[in-house]
Design an enzyme around this catalytic site. Structure first.
Site, PDB file in Angstrom:
ATOM      1  N   CYS B  43      13.225 -21.609 209.633  1.00  0.00           N
ATOM      2  CA  CYS B  43      13.208 -23.304 208.859  1.00  0.00           C
ATOM      3  C   CYS B  43      11.899 -23.968 209.446  1.00  0.00           C
ATOM      4  O   CYS B  43      11.318 -24.649 208.538  1.00  0.00           O
ATOM      5  CB  CYS B  43      14.869 -23.441 207.969  1.00  0.00           C
ATOM      6  SG  CYS B  43      15.835 -22.142 207.479  1.00  0.00           S
ATOM      7  N   VAL B  80      17.456   0.354 209.681  1.00  0.00           N
ATOM      8  CA  VAL B  80      17.762   0.918 208.723  1.00  0.00           C
ATOM      9  C   VAL B  80      17.639   1.972 207.696  1.00  0.00           C
ATOM     10  O   VAL B  80      17.559   1.051 207.034  1.00  0.00           O
ATOM     11  CB  VAL B  80      19.211   0.959 208.506  1.00  0.00           C
ATOM     12  CG1 VAL B  80      20.524   2.107 207.822  1.00  0.00           C
ATOM     13  CG2 VAL B  80      20.322  -0.136 210.320  1.00  0.00           C
ATOM     14  N   GLY B 107      19.435  -9.886 203.570  1.00  0.00           N
ATOM     15  CA  GLY B 107      18.762 -11.313 203.492  1.00  0.00           C
ATOM     16  C   GLY B 107      17.765 -10.927 202.259  1.00  0.00           C
ATOM     17  O   GLY B 107      18.313 -10.635 201.002  1.00  0.00           O
ATOM     18  N   THR B 267      32.012  -6.413 199.580  1.00  0.00           N
ATOM     19  CA  THR B 267      31.424  -5.663 198.100  1.00  0.00           C
ATOM     20  C   THR B 267      32.276  -4.494 197.850  1.00  0.00           C
ATOM     21  O   THR B 267      33.385  -4.698 197.645  1.00  0.00           O
ATOM     22  CB  THR B 267      30.273  -4.627 198.700  1.00  0.00           C
ATOM     23  OG1 THR B 267      30.801  -3.825 199.506  1.00  0.00           O
ATOM     24  CG2 THR B 267      29.626  -5.546 199.885  1.00  0.00           C
ATOM     25  N   ALA B 274      29.067  -7.959 203.172  1.00  0.00           N
ATOM     26  CA  ALA B 274      28.084  -8.912 202.867  1.00  0.00           C
ATOM     27  C   ALA B 274      27.681 -10.309 202.841  1.00  0.00           C
ATOM     28  O   ALA B 274      28.808 -10.808 202.342  1.00  0.00           O
ATOM     29  CB  ALA B 274      27.021  -7.811 202.111  1.00  0.00           C
TER      30      ALA B 274
END
Lengths: 134, 451
Positions: B43, B80, B107, B267, B274
């Site tokens: 940010c 991954v 993300g 999840t 998550a």
């Protein structure tokens, strides 16, 4: 992704896009420093039919429809929005957050707080009933 | 030893990993990230480009070594490629790695413009700090930048690059900047502030293509309003949840396209959690799932996942989304929703508007703060608001989001207590003024319901 999920996602995306664009266009009208949003070609069904129809429905109906179509979250418990309800620690919280043992009762000899004088002007009372919408 | 694997090293991933390890040191906790860095603040990137923060190094909060010292197994620059839920493995570098619990913190990525030329060199996306460091060096020899997308990152980048002395064109299809969160009555001060920094606004304007030079580097942007020559393009369209791995593994996604989780960050797949920008979270008012929250939300979600993985019991609440930023030099903020969003969804509301000051009127530097609150017509419970101008916008938005979550009404706010201290607060709190104005309008039957 399954086809049902695809349809739901597409429905949400398209409806949001057209509802938002209609509102941006209306809200911005006459406001300094704004222009009309870019309007891509097409989308006649959404603009001419969906948006006016959606807007005619009361919020309670829209809310129910969204729930029935599975557009709202499952497995979530929103906190009560009732003013005055005290916060409580979650059931299995760390020991430090356990409620403290009750304090010993106040001794009888301890002077009570001075009562409010009857003549003191009361603060503006909170209305007993919810106010009617004007 | 049980093993927890965290995929992703952003705010949610680092929170989930460090807190899991802290709560249960016996667990083996591995973090896999495709990047070489961890624990920095993306940010802050626009403000380094804008020379308001001296260096990129200032954005780093910790080091990989520090995490290793804390007992975490850090797998940097390790992509991954697959998750096998049946075998409880992930695949990296063609090797399986077993897990007992998996936390997905993959993300987001930026939406790529869907026009010709979008694959040219010179289109920059604000995310990876190493790429931003490279871009920053290139900026030294550049003169003119086009920023595509007037969302939060686009506005911050435009303001920052103009502050650095570059010629900046900001292009967006919307009728005012930040139209996803901001109401039009705030457009003028925001536009004025950006223009004062030297940003040229092209609103209601569509990007049609990016033009390149012989080297395949972007040299111009063709828009519905003409051609803008440039040395580089900064794109800041929508954040797209990075769900490829989750989706391929069979984890269910929601109506936004992000991973669906419950209030414990579980999840649809057992033992798979998550958090962060990859998940959707319901809005507290209507339980409609939303995405695109802040780093603070991501961190908090990572913490919730960690507590629950280690045997605790912690629920994450639906969100009331306090937000705030500086556009140019003007501070804006809000919570939950403004008129723009309330009307789009079709939620009825009444308005409470007021103008206050940030310090005692006689104290040097006192500025006006504008407050607009939205409340339910029948109960006057808060449902949203927009605040702008001067100091304290962030704090007011944080407070109001919490107050709304707990069901505060305009009555509560009209009679709230407030600090009066000349350098930091005036006698009348601006929030109070707005709420009092609404009650006065109600007494005169002038509190109109908008839909």
């Amino acid at each position: 992704m399954s086809s049902v999920a695809d349809v739901k996602r597409n429905l949400r995306e398209r409806s949001e896009q057209h509802l938002r664009r209609a509102v941006l266009s209306e809200l911005g009208r006459g406001q300094p420093s704004t222009v009309q949003p870019y309007r891509p070609p097409g989308g006649l069904f959404w603009r001419m039919l969906f948006v006016p129809l959606y807007r005619r429905l009361p919020w309670s109906v829209k809310e129910r429809a969204m729930g029935m179509l599975g557009m709202t979250a499952k497995g979530w418990q929103p906190p009560a929005r009732t003013p005055g309800e005290p916060w409580r620690p979650p059931p299995a919280a760390a020991p430090a957050l356990e409620p403290r043992p009750a304090l010993e009762p106040r001794r009888a000899a301890e002077p009570a707080l001075e009562p409010r004088r009857a003549a003191e002007p009361a603060l503006e009372p909170r209305p007993a009933d919810p106010p009617a919408a004007a | 030893m049980e093993r927890v694997i965290v995929i992703g090293g952003g705010g949610a991933g680092t929170a989930a990993a460090t807190i899991t390890k802290r709560l249960n040191p016996a667990l083996k906790v591995s973090v896999f990230t495709e990047f070489s860095d961890i624990a920095y603040s993306p940010c802050g990137i626009p403000f380094v480009h804008g020379r308001e923060i001296p260096t990129f190094e200032d954005l780093f909060l910790s080091t990989v070594e520090r995490y290793r010292e804390d007992g975490l197994d850090m797998r940097m620059e390790t992509v991954v490629t697959d998750i096998d839920l049946a075998r409880r493995t992930i695949t990296t570098k063609n090797q399986p790695e077993g897990f007992d619990q998996l936390i997905l913190c993959t993300g987001f990525y930026w939406e790529q413009p869907d026009v010709p030329g979008a694959n040219l060199d010179g289109l920059h996306y604000v995310k990876d700090i190493r790429k931003s460091m490279e871009f920053d060096k290139q900026l030294d020899s550049m003169k003119r930048i086009v920023v595509v997308g007037a969302g939060p990152v686009g506005v911050e980048m435009a303001g920052g690059l103009a502050h650095r002395g570059l010629q900046v064109d900001l292009v967006d299809e919307g009728p005012w900047v930040l139209d996803g969160i901001l109401d039009p009555d705030v457009a003028k001060p925001v536009h004025d502030s950006l223009q004062a920094r030297g940003v040229t606004l092209h609103l209601g304007t569509k990007v049609e293509s990016f033009e390149g030079n012989a080297d395949g580097h972007v040299s111009a942007v063709t828009t519905s309003d003409g051609v803008l020559e440039c040395d580089a393009v900064v794109t800041g369209l929508h954040k797209v949840p990075n769900t490829a791995l989750a989706e391929a593994a069979g984890v269910k996604l929601g109506t936004t396209g992000a991973v669906r989780v419950d209030d414990h960050m579980r999840t649809s797949a057992p033992g798979v959690w998550a958090a962060g920008d990859v998940v959707e979270i319901p809005h507290g008012l209507n339980m409609i799932p939303i995405v695109g929250l802040t780093g603070a939300h991501a961190y908090a979600q990572g913490r919730v996942a960690a507590v629950n993985i280690t045997g605790g019991e912690l629920a994450y609440d639906p969100v009331w989304v306090p937000w705030g930023m500086v556009a140019g030099d003007y501070t804006i903020g809000g919570f939950s929703m403004g008129e723009n969003l309330a009307r789009s969804i079709g939620i009825p509301y009444v308005l409470a508007k007021g103008v206050g000051i940030t310090k005692a009127r006689y104290y040097p530097g006192a500025e006006k703060t504008f407050v607009k609150l939205l409340a339910e017509p029948d109960t006057l419970r808060l449902i949203g608001g927009v605040i702008h101008g001067g100091e304290g916008v962030k704090e007011r938005c944080d407070f109001l989001a919490f107050a709304a979550k707990r069901g505060a009404t305009l009555y509560d706010l009209a009679y709230m207590e407030n600090i009066y201290s000349p350098p930091i607060g005036a006698l009348f709190e601006p929030i109070q003024i707005a709420a009092q104005n609404a009650l006065a309008a109600q007494r005169e039957n002038k509190l109109a319901v908008a839909t």
